[in-house]
Design a protein around this motif. Structure first.
Motif, PDB file in Angstrom:
ATOM      1  N   ARG A   1       0.793  -1.181  -0.023  1.00 42.29           N
ATOM      2  CA  ARG A   1      -0.019  -0.025   0.047  1.00 42.29           C
ATOM      3  C   ARG A   1       0.719   1.219  -0.114  1.00 42.29           C
ATOM      4  NH1 ARG A   1      -4.302  -2.039   4.797  1.00 42.29           N
ATOM      5  NH2 ARG A   1      -5.818  -2.662   3.486  1.00 42.29           N
TER       6      ARG A   1
ATOM      7  N   TYR B   1       4.729  -0.949   3.785  1.00 43.01           N
ATOM      8  CA  TYR B   1       3.372  -1.143   4.390  1.00 43.01           C
ATOM      9  C   TYR B   1       2.370  -1.920   3.537  1.00 43.01           C
ATOM     10  CZ  TYR B   1       5.537   1.890   7.621  1.00 43.01           C
ATOM     11  OH  TYR B   1       6.460   2.498   8.484  1.00 43.01           O
TER      12      TYR B   1
ATOM     13  N   GLU C   1      -0.919  -4.805   2.991  1.00 39.55           N
ATOM     14  CA  GLU C   1      -2.369  -5.232   3.749  1.00 39.55           C
ATOM     15  C   GLU C   1      -2.254  -6.262   4.960  1.00 39.55           C
ATOM     16  OE1 GLU C   1      -5.376  -5.774   0.001  1.00 39.55           O
ATOM     17  OE2 GLU C   1      -3.903  -7.425   0.547  1.00 39.55           O
TER      18      GLU C   1
ATOM     19  N   ALA D   1      -5.975  -0.249   9.504  1.00 39.39           N
ATOM     20  CA  ALA D   1      -5.375  -0.953   8.524  1.00 39.39           C
ATOM     21  C   ALA D   1      -6.329  -1.729   7.781  1.00 39.39           C
ATOM     22  CB  ALA D   1      -3.999  -1.327   8.414  1.00 39.39           C
ATOM     23  N   TYR D   2      -7.371  -2.149   8.319  1.00 36.28           N
ATOM     24  CA  TYR D   2      -7.893  -3.548   7.932  1.00 36.28           C
ATOM     25  C   TYR D   2      -9.387  -3.185   7.347  1.00 36.28           C
ATOM     26  CZ  TYR D   2      -4.418  -4.795  11.111  1.00 36.28           C
ATOM     27  OH  TYR D   2      -2.999  -4.909  11.509  1.00 36.28           O
ATOM     28  N   GLU D   3      -9.535  -3.762   6.199  1.00 34.46           N
ATOM     29  CA  GLU D   3     -10.879  -3.756   5.553  1.00 34.46           C
ATOM     30  C   GLU D   3     -11.888  -4.189   6.298  1.00 34.46           C
ATOM     31  OE1 GLU D   3     -12.028  -4.590   1.000  1.00 34.46           O
ATOM     32  OE2 GLU D   3      -9.966  -4.750   1.587  1.00 34.46           O
TER      33      GLU D   3
ATOM     34  N   VAL E   1      -6.838   4.686   1.253  1.00 34.12           N
ATOM     35  CA  VAL E   1      -6.420   3.482   1.109  1.00 34.12           C
ATOM     36  C   VAL E   1      -7.219   2.156   0.959  1.00 34.12           C
ATOM     37  CG1 VAL E   1      -4.393   1.877   1.444  1.00 34.12           C
ATOM     38  CG2 VAL E   1      -3.829   4.255   1.363  1.00 34.12           C
ATOM     39  N   VAL E   2      -7.770   2.283   2.324  1.00 31.91           N
ATOM     40  CA  VAL E   2      -8.759   1.018   2.834  1.00 31.91           C
ATOM     41  C   VAL E   2      -9.880   1.051   1.753  1.00 31.91           C
ATOM     42  CG1 VAL E   2      -9.827  -0.262   4.443  1.00 31.91           C
ATOM     43  CG2 VAL E   2      -7.438   0.533   4.792  1.00 31.91           C
ATOM     44  N   PRO E   3     -10.265  -0.053   0.980  1.00 30.48           N
ATOM     45  CA  PRO E   3     -11.549   0.154   0.309  1.00 30.48           C
ATOM     46  C   PRO E   3     -12.666   0.518   1.182  1.00 30.48           C
ATOM     47  CG  PRO E   3     -10.323  -1.697  -0.444  1.00 30.48           C
ATOM     48  CD  PRO E   3      -9.478  -1.167   0.891  1.00 30.48           C
TER      49      PRO E   3
ATOM     50  N   ILE F   1      -2.604   3.223   8.356  1.00 29.10           N
ATOM     51  CA  ILE F   1      -2.415   1.750   7.711  1.00 29.10           C
ATOM     52  C   ILE F   1      -1.252   1.223   7.902  1.00 29.10           C
ATOM     53  CG2 ILE F   1      -4.540   2.409   6.232  1.00 29.10           C
ATOM     54  CD1 ILE F   1      -1.410   2.391   4.273  1.00 29.10           C
TER      55      ILE F   1
END
Lengths: 378, 378, 378, 378
Positions: A158, A266, A268, B170-172, B224-226, B253
């Protein structure tokens, strides 16, 4: 494996990088220095040659002569190492490629994109091997990061934060001696000093570790110390293909930093931190936040990286060993080629492609900076 | 010194920052919580009040009522602490200022420049004291840096590199629970999540430590995170008045970073490095490259900073003590004012001015990012 | 939970530790200071009391009077905090226990084994609660280590290396001001200075973290700085029941160390490292050599430790919070007792047992050192 | 300077230290390997010789033959490198000294004090040069510490804390492969495993850095892992002439430690900390508590140490370079001797004296441990 013969262009008195290449190649004893064009005058060249035990006949007054004569000898050099200031890389590389001799060349590859393309074309035509000595990616931990990311363990990348601060050119009225003089001189180093010397390492390390391709850059290249012509502090925003982004910082005015290349990646599924001054370790952070430190030589190091280690973990390897690792693969490839067993997959060092990418990165940054910090496609 | 009385808006069940303010004020025992509007419903509010031993009469259903009633009491609160989501800071601060009550407000001050200007105007008109709780500048080592730079020991500042990475968002599919929910919701946090939450600390810490004023910014604020609407990774280039430049990075993230505010300052005569996670030390680098680590409590700490220490060096102080230091000065100023002995020089905490600057910084960045990463003047 | 009332013996002008206890108890607001015997003269005592807002009637000229009067009051103190020099701990503790008041006492508990045994007997007879404030074991990460080891994750413990170096008494002709004066005076601190002040923390931290019992010790207690009477640099070899061994070092002449308590524990299945100056993290090493850093607040922290955290990870807690954690459990137990719900399992702080063990450890070391560094059973 | 010729005893397949010596000598290209007795069988020996490009005639079946033949050749080796297990050092060293050949020998020098004395006598009689390869003292930062202390900048040394933990032999049923097998076998390594392998480095590093002479030791040498015969965890108290004391710890069961030699030196005027895993830096603490980190290559490094650096600061040197520094001085001395210009002052490497001291230290520790941890004079 056959012990190869090599020649050196550059590396005369006061040289840092030429001497370093010699020592790095020495460690594993896989190649022997037998010829050189160490300085611009014959006398100095022969004097260095004498110190190094080189046959005076093979201490050449010019690289052109060296390329010609060595290519004519039965026992001519298997490869040449180019460690002169940036401005002459192009002509020297060309001369040796044309003479049919494999080339190891310092970064940045050359001054212009046109030069870079021409060298690449020549490499492709001749089928010769070409190493660009981005030293830092040679380290076991750097290779570990590449393998780890390739295997998908970090997920989609990312963001990448890279920096390479130094402090040696922070002082007005000083230009860091012989090493600084040519770097700060546009006629010798090209259109950039700091970004060309340091940023190119950040660009390459990120490229090799992550496999990401840069789409466009936005750069701010500043001249901080009064009286200087070329940049000594640079900021670059990066967009990669696929959506990741990067932020790079390089500096020569950051007092207290000797040589602090640092890459943070960085993804996922976790993060990776790496500093070349602490190159015996790599820090891996998993999604639960646990920060794990892995040392070269520990069982967790990826196999394709671990195999380059010479000493048990805790017995520190350093900069010369990193460069030595690049040469280990380069020399292995030359040997395999001679034996007719070479395949592209054997290449585990930065090639002409990396060199060309580096030059393109620098020129996109220079254009961005000149045009007021706008985005420039690569 | 007189023990003051204060009230709290926010700080109900599940609150992080409201509870933190209480504990920070507790340490030195300089003020006592006597009133509150802790939650949006009367029941919850009274229940929290009961836990905290607050007179039920002073547990208010709304901040408007609280401002009114407290201002009418003989023994009304000396100051209010606002710890609600960003969206309501403006109205609450206004209500208490109009009621003649001093205000401590969380950062960022409010959502728009118009709101910020209006609060500042009100503060100037009423002559009340206004603390914006940029916690990190409260630490002894942060104050040391400010004093050290003010005294000229670092020479002219050339470059500042600031960062504040976190990894909790950071987590979807996750938004960090209650804390994350409002931060990622434009209706509650304004036009920015990550930069508003973290970047404003970088901006303020640099401003207070160096005294530099921002001229213009170029920002790249990415989602960044969808599935997210607001930024969670931000890069900012900065130009200061006088020629210094800055590079800021904030992220939510960056897995592995809990809360890593870090400021590095490069001057003509040396450098300074500071990380809030290691806030008991400051690293000072002199021109000969020697890296010196100074601990809170060591003789080398500047006097105007050292005086805030509570414990001998090596007995760690942390985040609550940093915030406590802001309150120590704020409460002292309120007391001095009551005694008619107050002067502006006594203020050693971030004021409404810092709050306004923070909002302007955020809006310049938002504009820059929306317009394709161009320079925007502040 | 009911807010308790407490009194303080010691903590007058120039005191470090008395003030520290007050601030530590303040943080969570679970108890209120209402009485004290802060100094040896009534005037000083009342003056401190006034500063702290204590009813002058409850500022006592002697601890005997304080114990008597407070025990007679309807609203008398729930516990007393003893922060005087070592020499007076015994008499003061005895007085309050006899008056039926719970006690929190600084370490080391008292000067002789006889005194220690007598206090323990009194505690057992009265059934009162007794906290010995070994501050460092209060930290979340210290509690994590205890829980982790208890659960068997480290396997059998094999070796423990503990150290606690300081440098503040390294200088000839200086005795560290008021704090140093009594510590270096045998009549006030007992038969040891450095080991009594620092070694007792190492002994206790190891005991609580690992659960190991000391079988015998071999100590070398040296007086390094000329003119001093008591030890300022100590080495101790330890044998534990069950076969593990330990090596402890404490020093006050180790220039550069502020307060560096460090414990390293080596088990069959891994290792743990912990430094109080970096008490927000704990380093766990697994059998494959991977070094993992865990922060307070991270998911990996054991539940019975994590619950003591007040702030999210990365928002540093420190020394006062560690001490506050001891009081949190102590105050909880007092409350539970009042409610008739107390059980021994609720105790999560160092008790009279730990205090007695500490005194026995010191006396075995003193005997070993005097007899020429021989093994002495405990 | 003349490029020397050397031979190697040991260094066959699976060898760690023999290979390491070759690479260390290679770096500076000051000597060339021309002869060897690499393994105990002729075939293996010739096979290694072939790999290394050694004349088969000079691949010897026995060290006796090698010593004899090489001493008879016109172009015989200038020095031999002994890298076999401890048990054979004595006989091999004797053979080459008697043949008039300079010797470089791995530590510990030999098994018994009698052997050590006999080698020393032979060295003195022959006037040959003798290097004992205590690798770690070769590093620039280690030399810096020696020079710094010699110049009096640390004042009188008061205490030294040394440790060298490893974790590779922590596991039951494993003995660390080929490397561990002979170390744990009394018939090959002598009366100690861990202390002999690691403690001897601590003893030597302290001796060379501080110049202190050991008066007596008190040692506790434990066998921790079931089934092992020799020590794998050792504690040693040390008294030096002049009043300083020391505490040493070595271990092979300290999981997580790769190879963590660390020396901390406390003097009247300051302190020094040094870890071989971070051998590019040295930490110097002055009396005001300021902690200064100095890097190899920085201006503050003492001249007699700095001159050994090969690369600019921040370009890491490591273990091979440290060993290379020992050889640099050893080879220089051999050359100077051949030129008739040698003086004792030129020696900047550990000599036979250091080797003898090491053996005496080990035997005093073994005696102390066997007799129940009593003091034993050296």
């Amino acid at each position: 494996m056959k012990k190869l013969k090599y020649g050196l262009v550059g590396g005369g008195p006061g040289s840092f990088i030429g001497v370093a290449h010699r020592k790095a190649i020495n460690i594993d004893g896989m190649a022997e220095l037998v010829a050189g064009c160490f300085s611009r005058t014959v006398e100095k060249c022969k004097s260095t040659g004498e110190e190094l035990g080189i046959d005076p006949e093979r201490c050449y007054a010019s690289y052109e002569e060296m390329a010609k004569k060595e290519s004519e000898r039965e026992d001519g050099i298997d490869f040449v190492v180019i460690t002169t200031p940036n401005v002459s890389h192009f002509a020297i590389a060309k001369a040796f490629l044309k003479a049919g001799i494999n080339v190891s060349c310092e970064k940045p590859l050359c001054l212009t994109i046109e030069e870079a393309d021409e060298i690449e074309k020549l490499v492709n035509e001749t089928g010769l091997l070409f190493l660009v000595t981005y030293t830092y990616v040679g380290h076991v931990t750097a290779k570990h990061i590449r393998e780890y990311i390739r295997s998908g363990k970090l997920g989609k990348i990312r963001a990448v934060v890279g920096e390479y601060p130094q402090g040696w050119l922070a002082y007005e009225g000083e230009n860091g001696g012989k090493q600084g003089a040519w770097r700060c001189d546009p006629s010798q180093s090209g259109g950039t000093n700091c970004l060309g010397d340091l940023g190119t390492h950040v660009e390459n390390a990120v490229s090799i570790m992550t496999g990401l391709k840069i789409k466009r850059v936005l750069a701010k290249m500043d001249v901080v110390v009064p009286g200087r012509v070329l940049d000594d502090n640079d900021y670059v925003m990066v967009e990669f293909e696929g959506g990741a982004t990067g932020l790079y910082w390089t500096s020569q005015i950051a007092i207290g930093h000797d040589n602090d290349l640092q890459i943070r990646i960085y993804g996922e599924k976790g993060s990776i931190e790496w500093r070349q001054t602490e190159c015996e370790k790599v820090t891996m952070i998993s999604t639960d936040g646990t920060i794990s430190e892995l040392h070269r030589g520990n069982p967790g190091i990826e196999e394709n990286a671990a195999k380059y280690g010479r000493l048990p973990s805790g017995h520190t390897e350093g900069w010369l060993e990193s460069m030595g690792n690049l040469y280990r693969s380069f020399i292995n490839c030359i040997n395999k080629k001679a034996e007719g067993e070479f395949t592209e997959e054997m290449i585990d060092y930065p090639t002409i492609k990396d060199g060309v990418e580096g030059v393109k990165f620098l020129h996109a940054c220079i254009e961005s900076s000149k045009k007021g910090n706008i985005w420039v496609e690569i």
